[in-house]
Design a protein around this motif. Structure first.
Motif, PDB file in Angstrom:
ATOM      1  N   LEU A  85      27.687  38.724  45.419  1.00 21.34           N
ATOM      2  CA  LEU A  85      29.090  38.687  45.827  1.00 21.34           C
ATOM      3  C   LEU A  85      29.730  37.312  45.626  1.00 21.34           C
ATOM      4  O   LEU A  85      30.955  37.203  45.564  1.00 21.34           O
ATOM      5  CB  LEU A  85      29.246  39.136  47.272  1.00 21.34           C
ATOM      6  N   ASP A  99      37.940  37.791  48.334  1.00 18.28           N
ATOM      7  CA  ASP A  99      37.009  37.192  49.294  1.00 18.28           C
ATOM      8  C   ASP A  99      36.956  38.013  50.579  1.00 18.28           C
ATOM      9  O   ASP A  99      35.899  38.163  51.187  1.00 18.28           O
ATOM     10  CB  ASP A  99      37.402  35.745  49.609  1.00 18.28           C
ATOM     11  N   LYS A 102      34.758  40.949  49.923  1.00 16.76           N
ATOM     12  CA  LYS A 102      33.351  40.530  49.907  1.00 16.76           C
ATOM     13  C   LYS A 102      32.820  40.382  51.329  1.00 16.76           C
ATOM     14  O   LYS A 102      31.708  40.824  51.624  1.00 16.76           O
ATOM     15  CB  LYS A 102      33.192  39.215  49.138  1.00 16.76           C
TER      16      LYS A 102
END
Length: 129
Positions: A85, A99, A102
């Protein structure tokens, strides 16, 4: 995969004390009974995934903070999800993974691993009875 034991008590104490809260105050904020919080802090009981999420939200932290003792032992040449990731340019069905996406993926995986570890622990205790 082997899951190491998770200890939440010291982490809850650390967070509570960082805000200058008593057990009574935190129990009130979380809308739980004082004895329950006391048991969580002494590791006599494990908080539910929902309560862990609630604490993470209140303290404005990631649930990762609670799960850093949850470390699957690598078997063979497995790839670490966090390393995957961390790569830039990842997509899902053509859309970029942000982000925030993730972090959500990691939170979900950790929650699932926690649930599985809890179930295995429960089964092991029942088998020893």
């Amino acid at each position: 995969m082997v899951i190491n034991k998770i200890a939440f008590g010291s982490k809850i104490i650390q967070l509570r004390e960082s805000k200058g809260l008593t057990r009574y105050e935190l129990a009130d904020i979380l809308k739980i009974e004082y004895p329950s919080l006391s048991k969580y802090e002494t590791d006599a009981r494990t908080p539910s995934p929902e309560l862990i999420k609630k604490m993470a939200e209140y303290f404005e932290i990631s649930i990762d903070f609670f799960y850093n003792h949850l470390t699957p032992k690598a078997e063979g040449n497995s790839k670490d999800l966090q390393k995957i990731l961390a790569q830039s340019g990842l997509t899902f069905e053509g859309s970029p993974i942000t982000d925030e996406d993730k972090q959500a993926i990691l939170d979900i995986v950790e929650l699932q691993l926690y649930k599985r570890a809890k179930e295995l622990n429960k089964r092991n205790k029942q088998g020893k009875s």
